[in-house]
Design a protein around this motif. Structure first.
Motif, short mmCIF file in Angstrom:
data_model
loop_
_atom_site.label_atom_id
_atom_site.label_comp_id
_atom_site.label_asym_id
_atom_site.label_seq_id
_atom_site.Cartn_x
_atom_site.Cartn_y
_atom_site.Cartn_z
N GLU A 54 33.33 19.85 59.79
CA GLU A 54 34.56 20.31 60.89
C GLU A 54 36.02 20.15 60.07
O GLU A 54 36.86 21.07 60.10
CB GLU A 54 34.53 19.80 62.20
N ASP A 55 36.31 19.03 59.77
CA ASP A 55 37.61 18.64 58.94
C ASP A 55 37.81 19.43 57.63
O ASP A 55 38.95 20.02 57.62
CB ASP A 55 37.67 16.98 58.68
N PHE A 56 36.67 19.61 57.07
CA PHE A 56 36.70 20.33 55.68
C PHE A 56 37.15 21.87 56.01
O PHE A 56 38.06 22.48 55.49
CB PHE A 56 35.43 20.39 54.87
N VAL A 57 36.47 22.56 57.06
CA VAL A 57 36.58 23.91 57.28
C VAL A 57 38.10 24.09 57.98
O VAL A 57 38.89 24.94 57.45
CB VAL A 57 35.42 24.16 58.38
N ALA A 58 38.47 23.11 58.96
CA ALA A 58 39.72 23.44 59.55
C ALA A 58 41.01 23.15 58.50
O ALA A 58 41.93 23.96 58.38
CB ALA A 58 39.94 22.35 60.56
N ALA A 111 39.42 21.30 66.66
CA ALA A 111 38.96 20.64 67.87
C ALA A 111 38.04 21.77 68.59
O ALA A 111 36.98 21.36 69.18
CB ALA A 111 40.35 20.95 69.00
N ALA A 112 38.18 23.07 68.09
CA ALA A 112 37.20 24.16 68.44
C ALA A 112 35.78 23.71 67.80
O ALA A 112 34.98 23.86 68.55
CB ALA A 112 37.63 25.25 68.13
N LEU A 113 35.80 23.28 66.49
CA LEU A 113 34.65 23.08 65.94
C LEU A 113 33.96 21.87 66.46
O LEU A 113 32.72 21.94 66.56
CB LEU A 113 34.74 22.99 64.32
N ASN A 114 34.94 20.81 66.81
CA ASN A 114 34.10 19.59 67.44
C ASN A 114 33.64 19.82 68.61
O ASN A 114 32.57 19.15 69.10
CB ASN A 114 35.39 18.53 67.52
N LYS A 115 34.33 20.84 69.43
CA LYS A 115 33.66 21.09 70.86
C LYS A 115 32.41 21.79 70.63
O LYS A 115 31.52 21.49 71.46
CB LYS A 115 34.81 21.96 71.58
N VAL A 116 32.57 22.64 69.83
CA VAL A 116 30.97 23.39 69.63
C VAL A 116 30.03 22.39 68.99
O VAL A 116 28.72 22.58 69.44
CB VAL A 116 31.10 24.39 68.42
N GLY A 117 30.24 21.32 68.12
CA GLY A 117 29.35 20.18 67.78
C GLY A 117 28.99 19.65 69.00
O GLY A 117 27.51 19.40 69.02
#
Length: 385
Positions: free
Chosen positions: A88-92, A354-360
């Protein structure tokens, strides 16, 4: 690039690698010089750059290799930013670094092309596809010629993203940096077009060298890592030597494979020198500014520089017109960096993360067998917002 274009150099605990910022700007300046005075373009009138700038062209005809330099630096920097991070951090991080300036560059380039008919005229649908940065995959013209390298960078990011999911370790990086270029070359030899497109065999050794140089910077070198650098360097020399005849036709003057090979060796030595070697002590703050302008300059210099040259080559002395073209491109790059990147980068990165973490978190919520699924808004571990 940009390396592929790439911004946001990570830092050592004791400080930023400003020397890499300087190398990135040198790479960008080489590409700009090649496009303006090296490659045979029609914007200087009926006289080719090799004839208009005979002495300068002897040097700038080799500036195209700045792209390969970008890829080498990208291998170093992207592994640095990915090491120890979650996907998530990498993509963001990558998304927020690449797209704000890129979107702005597409918009102002399209506006320029509305009234400059010697530029690249894009259809509306081609403009929209350009916003995705995937136009090369759809065989659609790039709004700026230099955009083609971003497609190569995106493939590298995809491979690194998969690497992040699997878990990055020193042994795996070494194995990857040795196996990837080999598999890419095998795909090319067996005409496996899909794998060739994904593995980019022509540029894989450059990325691989950058990754191995990062390991040397991070943990120190050993014989295996240095042999990996040497092996990939041989492949880089092979690829760049084979490309020399094509560049000679583009320039309209001979481009020496030997000179190109020497430049590639210097590129490797330069990255090692400013990271793990004697020049690692460089800490000039202005290099950070130069590095920050590199990506937007790479994005914007083509069409706008050509526009200036097209308008002024019959009005001003060639070197004055050249200077104005560079200053206009540099000014636009500064506007993109300070007006767009600085404004949107951190905000966009936080939003995407935040969006990717929420999806995860949502994906981790699994209903028990035989029971109805909980309402999404009150599911354990999921925000009700």
């Amino acid at each position: 690039m940009v390396t592929a274009t790439v911004q946001g150099l990570a830092s050592r605990a004791q400080g930023r690698l400003r020397g890499l910022d300087g190398l990135r700007f040198i790479a960008a300046a080489g590409v700009v010089a090649y496009h303006y005075t090296g490659k045979a373009i029609g914007y200087w009138g009926h006289v080719a750059p090799a004839a208009k700038f005979p002495s300068l062209n002897e040097l700038t005809r080799y500036g195209f290799i700045g792209v390969e330099f970008f890829f080498m630096i990208s291998g170093f920097v992207i592994l640095m930013t990915a090491y120890g991070r979650g996907v998530e951090d990498f993509v963001a991080s990558r998304f927020s670094r690449l797209f704000p300036a890129y979107w702005a560059a597409v918009v102002i380039t399209v506006v320029l092309q509305l009234f400059w008919h010697s530029g690249r005229g894009l259809k509306p649908v081609e403009v929209f596809v350009n916003f995705t940065m995937m136009q090369e995959g759809f065989n659609i013209v790039n709004a700026q010629g230099a955009f083609w390298t971003l497609w190569v960078e995106l493939k590298f990011y995809l491979l690194i993203g998969i690497f992040v999911l699997a878990g990055i370790t020193r042994k795996r990086v070494i194995a990857f940096a040795l196996i990837w270029p080999v598999f890419g070359q095998l795909a090319a030899a067996t005409h496996e077009s899909l794998l060739v497109s994904l593995l980019v065999p022509t540029y894989a050794p450059y990325f691989a060298i950058g990754m191995l140089l990062y390991l040397i910077y991070r943990d120190g070198g050993d014989i295996v890592v240095w042999l990996g650098v040497a092996l990939n360097l041989v492949w880089c020399v092979h690829h760049i030597s084979n490309y020399a005849p094509k560049v000679s036709k583009l320039v309209g003057a001979p481009v020496s494979p030997m000179v190109l090979s020497i430049i590639v060796v210097i590129m490797v030595a330069a990255i090692w020198s400013v990271s793990a070697g004697p020049l690692a002590i460089i800490d000039w703050r202005w290099l950070t500014v130069a590095g920050a302008l590199t990506y937007p300059l790479y994005l914007i210099h083509g069409q706008f520089g050509f526009f200036v040259i097209d308008q002024l080559h019959n009005v001003l002395h060639p070197y004055i017109a050249l200077l104005v073209a560079f200053l206009v491109s540099l000014g636009l790059a500064a506007a993109l960096h300070y007006g767009v990147e600085n404004t949107l980068h951190y905000r966009l990165r936080s939003t995407v993360r935040a969006a990717l973490n929420k999806v995860g978190r949502t994906a981790e919520v699994k209903p028990k067998r035989g029971n109805p699924a909980p309402h999404p808004e009150v599911a354990p571990g999921v925000s009700a917002e």
